[in-house]
Each structure stands twice: as C-alpha cells, then as structure tokens.
Scaffold this motif. Sequence first.
Motif, PDB file in Angstrom:
ATOM      1  N   PRO A   1       0.942  -1.209   0.099  1.00 45.36           N
ATOM      2  CA  PRO A   1      -0.052   0.096  -0.258  1.00 45.36           C
ATOM      3  C   PRO A   1       0.848   1.221  -0.068  1.00 45.36           C
ATOM      4  N   VAL A   2       1.645   1.512  -1.129  1.00 47.02           N
ATOM      5  CA  VAL A   2       2.609   2.550  -1.066  1.00 47.02           C
ATOM      6  C   VAL A   2       2.701   2.993  -2.551  1.00 47.02           C
TER       7      VAL A   2
ATOM      8  N   SER B   1      -2.858   8.367   0.778  1.00 50.72           N
ATOM      9  CA  SER B   1      -2.549   7.710  -0.702  1.00 50.72           C
ATOM     10  C   SER B   1      -3.606   6.889  -1.170  1.00 50.72           C
TER      11      SER B   1
ATOM     12  N   GLN C   1      -5.058   0.312  -3.846  1.00 54.41           N
ATOM     13  CA  GLN C   1      -4.275   0.399  -2.619  1.00 54.41           C
ATOM     14  C   GLN C   1      -4.781   1.777  -2.041  1.00 54.41           C
TER      15      GLN C   1
ATOM     16  N   ALA D   1      -4.079   4.157   1.894  1.00 56.62           N
ATOM     17  CA  ALA D   1      -3.110   4.168   3.144  1.00 56.62           C
ATOM     18  C   ALA D   1      -3.635   5.543   3.763  1.00 56.62           C
TER      19      ALA D   1
ATOM     20  N   SER E   1      -1.995   8.072   7.048  1.00 56.98           N
ATOM     21  CA  SER E   1      -1.227   8.378   8.078  1.00 56.98           C
ATOM     22  C   SER E   1      -1.489   9.490   8.765  1.00 56.98           C
TER      23      SER E   1
ATOM     24  N   GLU F   1      -1.804   4.952  11.498  1.00 59.89           N
ATOM     25  CA  GLU F   1      -1.520   4.580  10.177  1.00 59.89           C
ATOM     26  C   GLU F   1      -2.621   3.267  10.064  1.00 59.89           C
TER      27      GLU F   1
ATOM     28  N   THR G   1      -3.965   1.111   6.347  1.00 56.84           N
ATOM     29  CA  THR G   1      -3.688   0.660   4.999  1.00 56.84           C
ATOM     30  C   THR G   1      -4.757  -0.422   4.450  1.00 56.84           C
ATOM     31  N   HIS G   2      -5.099  -0.543   3.125  1.00 55.17           N
ATOM     32  CA  HIS G   2      -5.849  -1.615   2.734  1.00 55.17           C
ATOM     33  C   HIS G   2      -5.493  -1.920   1.215  1.00 55.17           C
ATOM     34  N   SER G   3      -5.424  -3.262   1.093  1.00 52.07           N
ATOM     35  CA  SER G   3      -4.982  -3.488  -0.414  1.00 52.07           C
ATOM     36  C   SER G   3      -5.961  -4.470  -0.816  1.00 52.07           C
TER      37      SER G   3
ATOM     38  N   SER H   1      -5.325  -5.574   5.022  1.00 51.49           N
ATOM     39  CA  SER H   1      -5.556  -4.489   5.850  1.00 51.49           C
ATOM     40  C   SER H   1      -4.422  -4.594   7.190  1.00 51.49           C
TER      41      SER H   1
ATOM     42  N   ASN I   1      -1.449  -6.794  11.106  1.00 46.38           N
ATOM     43  CA  ASN I   1      -1.897  -7.046   9.633  1.00 46.38           C
ATOM     44  C   ASN I   1      -2.784  -8.220   9.800  1.00 46.38           C
TER      45      ASN I   1
END
Length: 701
Positions: free
Chosen positions: A132-133, A206, A240, A242, A244, A258, A260-262, A283, A305
């Motif tokens: 996720p970046v 993002s 993706q 994210a 933060s 933070e 995130t999810h993909s 996630s 995670n």
Amino acid sequence: MFRKTLKTTAGVLFASAMCSGAQAQTLNYDVMSELFGEPVTNSATGKPQRASEVPASMVIITQDDIQRLPERDLPGILRHYAGVDMVRWTAGAQDVGIRGYNQPLSPRLLVLVDGRQVYLDHFGYTAWRTLPVQLDEIQQIELIRGPQSALYGFNAVSGVVNIITKNPLQQPTGFDVSVNTDFNGTDEVGAVFSFNRNDRVALRLSAGVGQEKETDYTEQYETTDDFFSTISYDAAEDIQLAGSVYFQFDAKTTGLMEFTHSHVNQLDMQPNFYTADARYRLSSARVRLERDTDWGLISASLYQNSGKLTSVGSSFAVADPEFIVPSENTVTVFQLQNLFTVGTKNTFRLSGEYRNNTLASSPDPRNGDTQYDVFSVSAMWDRAITPNLRSTAAVRLDNLELERTGEVDDIYWFTAEDFDRTITEVSYNVGLVWNAGERGLFRANASRGVQTPSLSEFGLTQLTGDPDNPSILDAGNPLLEPTIVQNYELGWDRALGSLADMRLGVFYQSSEDLKTFLSYHATLLPPEAPFASTRFENVGESSAWGMELELQGDAPFDLQWGLNYTYQSVNDDLVGITIERDYGEGLQTQRNRYTGFEESTPNHKVNARLHWERDDLRLGVFANYVDEVTYPDRYVIVNGTAPDSDISAYLALSFRADYQVNEDVNLSIVGRNVNFGSDGVRTNRATREESSFWVGLRANF
C-alpha cells in the motif's frame, strides 16, 4: 558521490548527526543527506549514518533514482541493482531474491514499509502488487544484502528491502497525482495528499488504482504441458489505500497512527509452475510513539496485519467449492526499543518484541487453526574505536511457541499434540567499517540469519478432489526445522580518481535445513500414506559465493553513467527419493526433485545505465543482461520424458524520456524490453516479458 565525501571522517559526520539531538526520532532525510553529501539511514543502528558507513552491504535508492528508472513497480526498480534477482511471472506476480535462491513465492527476503512487515507469513513471501505505497510518496528504498535478522528482525535471511515514505511533518501541504497508460489495457492512477498544520500535526493520504493487461501465456509457453489451464483474469487489478497521521507533541515526542488496505486480483505463479487465480484482501493498522528521554530515545510500536487470500489453481479443478476457503492470516506485533549513548563513542540499542501469528484452518476448514507466539530480545552495540574505525555487534534471541487449536482430521499424519513445540534460535550481525582516507572505505561482517517455517509449512491441510473420496493429500509438517543462513563478506568502496566511484563486495554463505515446497517433495504412496500425498520437509544444504561490483561516474556532455556486475555460484546438496510408478507402460523409475537453486540461479548479471540531462529534458537508456539458467522439472522420469527447461541468456533494453513542462508538471515516455527485432524477452521457464511502451504524467499542486 563517494569521492566527494571521502575527506570527511566518520567521527565528524557522527558528531554532526548527533547535533540534531531530540529530532533524531524524526530524521530529516533531505537535510541530513545534504549534510553528509550522500543518502543517509537510521535503520541499521538507530542513529543517522551515511550509506557508506552502514555495517552491511546497503544500497539506498532515492526518490530521484526512482524517477529516472524505466519502471512502474518496486520489483522492476530493484532489478537494476547488483545482487538482485527479479523474475516477472505474470502481469501481477513478481518475485525478488537477493544473492540467488529466487523462485515462485520466494520466501527469503524480508520486506518492510517504514519498519512494518509486509512480508506475508501465511506462506512466507511478498505479494508486491499488494504493497500500500505509491512511488511518489517514497523517500528512499533501502536495499540490504545478506542476512540481517539481528538488526532488522524476523526472517531477514537473504536481505531486507525497507521502504521509507516521506514524513508529512517535513513536507509542505500538497497534492501529487500520477497517471500511466499504454493505451492497450494497462492503466494506473496514483495520488498522494499531504497536509501539514503548524509542523505539529500532519496527514498523508494515498491511493492507487490500476490494471495491467495479462499476456496470453497459453500461446507464449513453449512446451506441450498445459500449465495455464486455470487462467481467468484478463488483467491484474489492484487498489491500494493508506492513511497516516503524524504528531509532533513537543520537541521530544512524536507519534504516528496508520491504516492501510489492499484489494488485488491477479494470476499467481506457484512453486510447481502452475498458475493460480489469487484474490488478496489485506489490511493493517499501526500506532507508534517515540520520546527522547534522559535514558535514551524510547520507542514503542504496535501493529496488526490481517488478510484473506483465496488462491484457486489447477490442482483444485475438481474440488468441492465448499472446501475451498480463504487463507485467513492475522499477525500482531508489539515492539519496544531504547536507543542511548554512553559517552561520545558508544551507542546501544536494546529491543524486545512480541509476535502472535495465526492461520485459520485452510483450505480444508475441518481442522484447527495453526498459530505461534514469538518472544524476542535483542541488543546492538555500535562503537567508534577510532575516528575512522567503527564496530557494530548485534544479537537477537527468538523463542517460538507453536500450537494448533481444535482437532486434526485423522487422515493427516499429525495430531494437534504434535504442534505443541518450542523453537529457540539466536541470530547475530557483527561488522567493522574502516575509513582509510584516499585508499577507500573497507567493510567486513559476519551474520547468522534464521528463517522460521511459515504457518502453511507448519500446518497446511489440503485435500484435492471430492472431499469424500480425495485423490491427493497435501500437508504441513510441525516438525520442520528453521533454515539457518550463515554469511561472511568483505566490502571496499573507493573513488577511482575523478573517473568513477567503485563499490566491490565478495561474500560466502551457507544454508542448512532448506525446506521444500509441496511440488518438490517426494511423493508418498500407500502404505506410507492413504493415497498419493505430499508434505513439507527439510531436504538438505546449499552454499553460495559471489561478487558484486558497482561503478558510477560523470562523463562529458552532461552524461552520467552507472554499471554493476554480479557473479554468484550456488552449490546444492539436497536429499531426493526414488520410487517406481506404473504410467500404463510398465514400471518406470521416478526421482522426485526439489527446487534447483544451483541451476536456476544465473551466474552472471550486468546492469548498465546512461543519463543525459539539460534544462527541462532528461533522457536515460538502460540494459539488463542475465545469464542462462535451467529450471528443473517437478520430477525426472528415467525411462520417460520430463525434460528440464533451459532459458537462454538475454539482454533487455529500456529507455525513459522526461520533459519538465513547468515547475509542477512532468511528462514521460517509457519503453521496457524494447529489444530490436523481437517482442520482449523470455526471462523464465513459464512466460515471456513482452515489450511495453507507456506515457506518464506527474503533477504537483
């Protein structure tokens, strides 16, 4: 470049870094890199260090480096550096190895994003498209070669890729967007929004959405075997997300939250070279707090995670859908660390970690969950022996407690009691760095890395066919031993006058208790098993040695160039088994095979690049050469035909052209694998990387 910073001693640089005082926990990479004259890191020892002083073989890939390369993803970026093996199996599936031993679902490389593990524990590999970046939010990528378990943590046995993102507290409020398309089914959009409020609270959001057209592998595959009968995806698809939030509570305290999810659908390549339709839903959530105290810089981090992976390959062709359930894996990690100095010459880091890793019963839901708890303690001591000589020593102790909840169907070899097991292992890293002035900078280090079996290797329970009348049984093995990797290496950095900077490294490593993948394990037959069956096993040893040579410099007419060469040689000593089977033509002798690292690791690799830049225009050309390899088939039939697959050496050519329209807008045209007279290159036993061309737009607001 190295020749520009060689005159500054390590002691002066270290003192300058420590002048940042309380701000060490929020290292400003841009400021420190300008001070040092080269990229810096604080990952290895916790304090700011320039890349050349790190007590390991580290390459730092900056944001500017990323924007110069003809790539859209992280594996593509990494393939341009010495010591890296990258294979692109499908549009979505790539594998990266360091110093050999690469294979589908490669298990030896630890990948982190800002120190958080994105390596998937359920089967022990990295699904790169799920990260996720976005490329635009990366500050730098730290590529560390060789075992780093004691310095970087769990399962870092061949190396580490640590992706550092930009800190919005150190960035102005802004919005970045990038678009790439080849106008033929491959499209990507990425966006990064940063908001900085009075340098006290900052937010970064993002998102990325993309699809990459799948190649028609059934036509590209050059054998009569139908290894691609299960293809259902026309393109790899990914989303993706994210978010933060960074906090600067006061001059000495920082915090981070933070999420995130993909969401990824792609065609995976399995170790037996069958494809599988894979659906990832991953996630994560993390909180981190750091404070500079009178007792040192204390940091605490907690993250979890969680993910679901549904993977359906040709081995499930006749399976009952009721017995195909997602692999559900949850990893919870708490880390506590104290970094402190004693006098001006000694830096210490004391750390503790707790990890819980759980895999729900999968893909057969009738059995219990497999899980383990890991308690770890580690210590690091970095000492300035003289102004130009530094030593670093780190040691880590991991204690793993394995268990299985519930009952295990009696069709499997093992009971739940067999999983009541404790594994205790020690890893270490020791290194010396000597700045010898005009003669260069020398490094020597030794390390021991520990690769713990994945949860699937411990506890997989999989039946193929009708659950009431199965035809194949695959299973994990709770008695597996960890793989131990021992590494020794020497390094030398030197400026070759005004011509170039050189970095040379040589290494030797050995691996004990290598583990099979199911497809390479000796098939078990009745009466040893109820029917044809496989399971994971420790199968022997392997050793490797090699050399990495890197050169870079300036040339007339505003040209910059870079060249790196890798030599690596692997020697396997694996245990096999021979059985007799009747394929309708009488008894034939079959020798089952394991992963053939000795044959599938290229001996020679060369990467070259040439850049030209003037005013608003930048051009670059790239070449990647990889030596011939042989992929062993899953087995060899002495009296029949099951040949190995020989892949010829290849040279892949690429280019990139950028035009800076104005201060905020950049246009690019990129071509990858644009070999003259051919449509791409054959890079592995299963697929061909086609030529691709795309245009890109990057805008900053």
